[in-house]
Write a protein that holds these residues in place. Structure first.
Motif, PDB file in Angstrom:
ATOM      1  N   TYR A 201       0.765  -1.224  -0.002  1.00  0.00           N
ATOM      2  CA  TYR A 201      -0.139   0.039  -0.155  1.00  0.00           C
ATOM      3  C   TYR A 201       0.840   1.181  -0.108  1.00  0.00           C
ATOM      4  O   TYR A 201       0.317   2.395  -0.239  1.00  0.00           O
ATOM      5  CB  TYR A 201      -1.081  -0.036   1.144  1.00  0.00           C
ATOM      6  CG  TYR A 201      -0.266   0.026   2.677  1.00  0.00           C
ATOM      7  CD1 TYR A 201       0.415   0.768   3.112  1.00  0.00           C
ATOM      8  CD2 TYR A 201      -0.371  -1.566   3.213  1.00  0.00           C
ATOM      9  CE1 TYR A 201       0.800   0.704   4.554  1.00  0.00           C
ATOM     10  CE2 TYR A 201       0.361  -1.622   4.600  1.00  0.00           C
ATOM     11  CZ  TYR A 201       0.937  -0.613   4.909  1.00  0.00           C
ATOM     12  OH  TYR A 201       1.621  -0.442   6.298  1.00  0.00           O
TER      13      TYR A 201
ATOM     14  N   LEU B 109      -3.781  -3.135   2.554  1.00  0.00           N
ATOM     15  CA  LEU B 109      -3.803  -2.485   3.788  1.00  0.00           C
ATOM     16  C   LEU B 109      -4.842  -3.471   4.785  1.00  0.00           C
ATOM     17  O   LEU B 109      -4.539  -3.591   6.030  1.00  0.00           O
ATOM     18  CB  LEU B 109      -4.633  -0.877   3.698  1.00  0.00           C
ATOM     19  CG  LEU B 109      -4.709  -0.188   5.006  1.00  0.00           C
ATOM     20  CD1 LEU B 109      -3.300  -0.099   5.692  1.00  0.00           C
ATOM     21  CD2 LEU B 109      -5.249   1.410   4.707  1.00  0.00           C
TER      22      LEU B 109
ATOM     23  N   PRO C 223      -0.338   6.000   5.167  1.00  0.00           N
ATOM     24  CA  PRO C 223       0.149   4.783   4.757  1.00  0.00           C
ATOM     25  C   PRO C 223       0.779   4.749   3.195  1.00  0.00           C
ATOM     26  O   PRO C 223       1.417   3.967   3.093  1.00  0.00           O
ATOM     27  CB  PRO C 223      -1.353   3.965   4.352  1.00  0.00           C
ATOM     28  CG  PRO C 223      -2.312   5.185   4.271  1.00  0.00           C
ATOM     29  CD  PRO C 223      -1.961   6.200   5.209  1.00  0.00           C
TER      30      PRO C 223
END
Length: 368
Positions: free
Chosen positions: A38, A51, A260
């Protein structure tokens, strides 16, 4: 044959949890090819799947701790047994595989990719390997800097040092004590979430490591929670549903408060990991109690593969690296995540076969 226990005394659903745990660990070690995909993908599907899988698989280590706690704390072993049998065994295993890893890294730096291996594992080859030697090995072995994933063994030794006392504590706790302990754990988790949301940290220090908590809660899931309660279908479904909500929460809080896909790598994919791992143990136990009998062949396979997971943990890096070509070949065809999953499964299967062969060797076979 009962699903709960095999003819050799192994608890079958706990062996199944070991298998799940090692699969999680192998996937975690896939790094940017899967577990952290991710952070470096332009595909929205790959981003979300990676994720979600990160949130799910991050329970792997907690599962190992909980299974160990569920098994060892039931044995009620005294200090003499732990200190003269269990701890020396782990130290011997750690020493043997640390020596192998040390020379393997030296070989990779000398004949392989020196930059990669020196940066990844911190071994300084110097000019022609001048810094490598017995003194360097001892220093790195004591400080746990031979191979990063072996941190688990160092922590395991630490838990074993206090295991006799934890065992006495758990044996003398009544149901009310367990309820208070569970309440404290939930409060601590809530405090952790509030720290993420507000940035305010609790001033009261927490002296019990997460690994020890997982050890104790593994015993709680296996030996304290009433079997007639956990075996009810609606409770199993409820626990599963709660786990799905927790995973969704980890994903949501990562997307809203984390970063992220950035270089900072701020994620919250394990903020509820220990509770989710606890739920997995409860679900596995509930299903095992609900199913009265299991085919002998399936039970024996689960117990055999589960018995290979410790050895697989020790060698999975070698196997996974050796099979990297699988991911390289499949990624352009299957896309990133399916290719990584195939790679992980192949690493698991090949690694299990190798461990099975190693376990037949005199001496070392009994250690792993």
């Amino acid at each position: 044959m009962s699903v709960f226990e095999s003819s050799k005394g192994k608890i079958i659903h706990l062996e199944a949890i070991r298998i799940l745990a090692i699969l999680c660990v192998i996937y975690i070690h896939s790094g940017y090819r899967g577990h952290e995909a991710y952070t470096c993908t332009d595909s929205r599907v790959t981003f979300i799947v990676s994720l979600i899988l990160a949130c799910i698989t991050n329970i792997g280590v907690d599962l190992f701790w909980m299974v160990s706690g569920a098994v060892l704390l039931r044995k009620k072993e005294d200090a003499a047994t732990v200190y003269t049998k269990r701890i020396p065994r782990i130290i011997i295993v750690l020493l043997i595989f640390s020596v192998l890893r040390y020379f393997y890294d030296y070989y990779m730096m000398t004949y392989g990719s020196m930059v990669y291996w020196s940066e990844a594992y911190g071994i300084n080859a110097g000019a022609g390997g001048a810094d490598i030697g017995i003194g360097d090995f001892i220093t790195r072995f004591i400080s746990g800097r031979i191979f990063l994933p072996y941190w688990f063994l160092y922590f395991y030794i630490g838990i074993l040092l206090v295991l006799p006392f934890i065992s006495k504590m758990t044996r003398n706790m009544n149901l009310t004590d367990w309820k208070y302990l569970a309440a404290v754990e939930l409060v601590l988790v809530f405090i952790g979430i509030m720290k993420v949301l507000t940035g305010v940290e609790l001033a009261v220090p927490i002296f019990i490591p997460d690994s020890v908590c997982a050890f104790v809660f593994g015993y709680m899931a296996e030996s304290v929670i009433p079997g007639d309660w956990i075996s009810k279908g609606r409770n199993i479904v409820g626990i599963f549903g709660a786990s799905v909500i927790m995973i969704a929460f980890e994903v949501a809080i990562t997307l809203t408060l984390g970063d992220p896909s950035g270089d900072s790598g701020i994620v919250y994919t394990s903020i509820l990991g220990q509770i989710i791992a606890f739920n997995v143990l409860l679900i596995a136990r509930g299903i095992s109690l609900k199913i009265n009998r299991s085919p002998k062949r399936i039970a024996s396979i689960i117990c055999y593969v589960g018995g290979c997971t410790f050895g697989l943990y020790l060698i999975e890096d070698y196997i996974r690296q050796m099979l990297t070509f699988i991911d390289d070949k499949l990624s352009p065809v299957m896309t990133v995540m399916p290719a990584c999953i195939v790679w992980v499964i192949c690493s698991f299967v090949v690694g299990t076969i190798v461990v099975g062969i190693i376990k037949k060797l005199p001496g070392i076979g009994k250690l792993i």
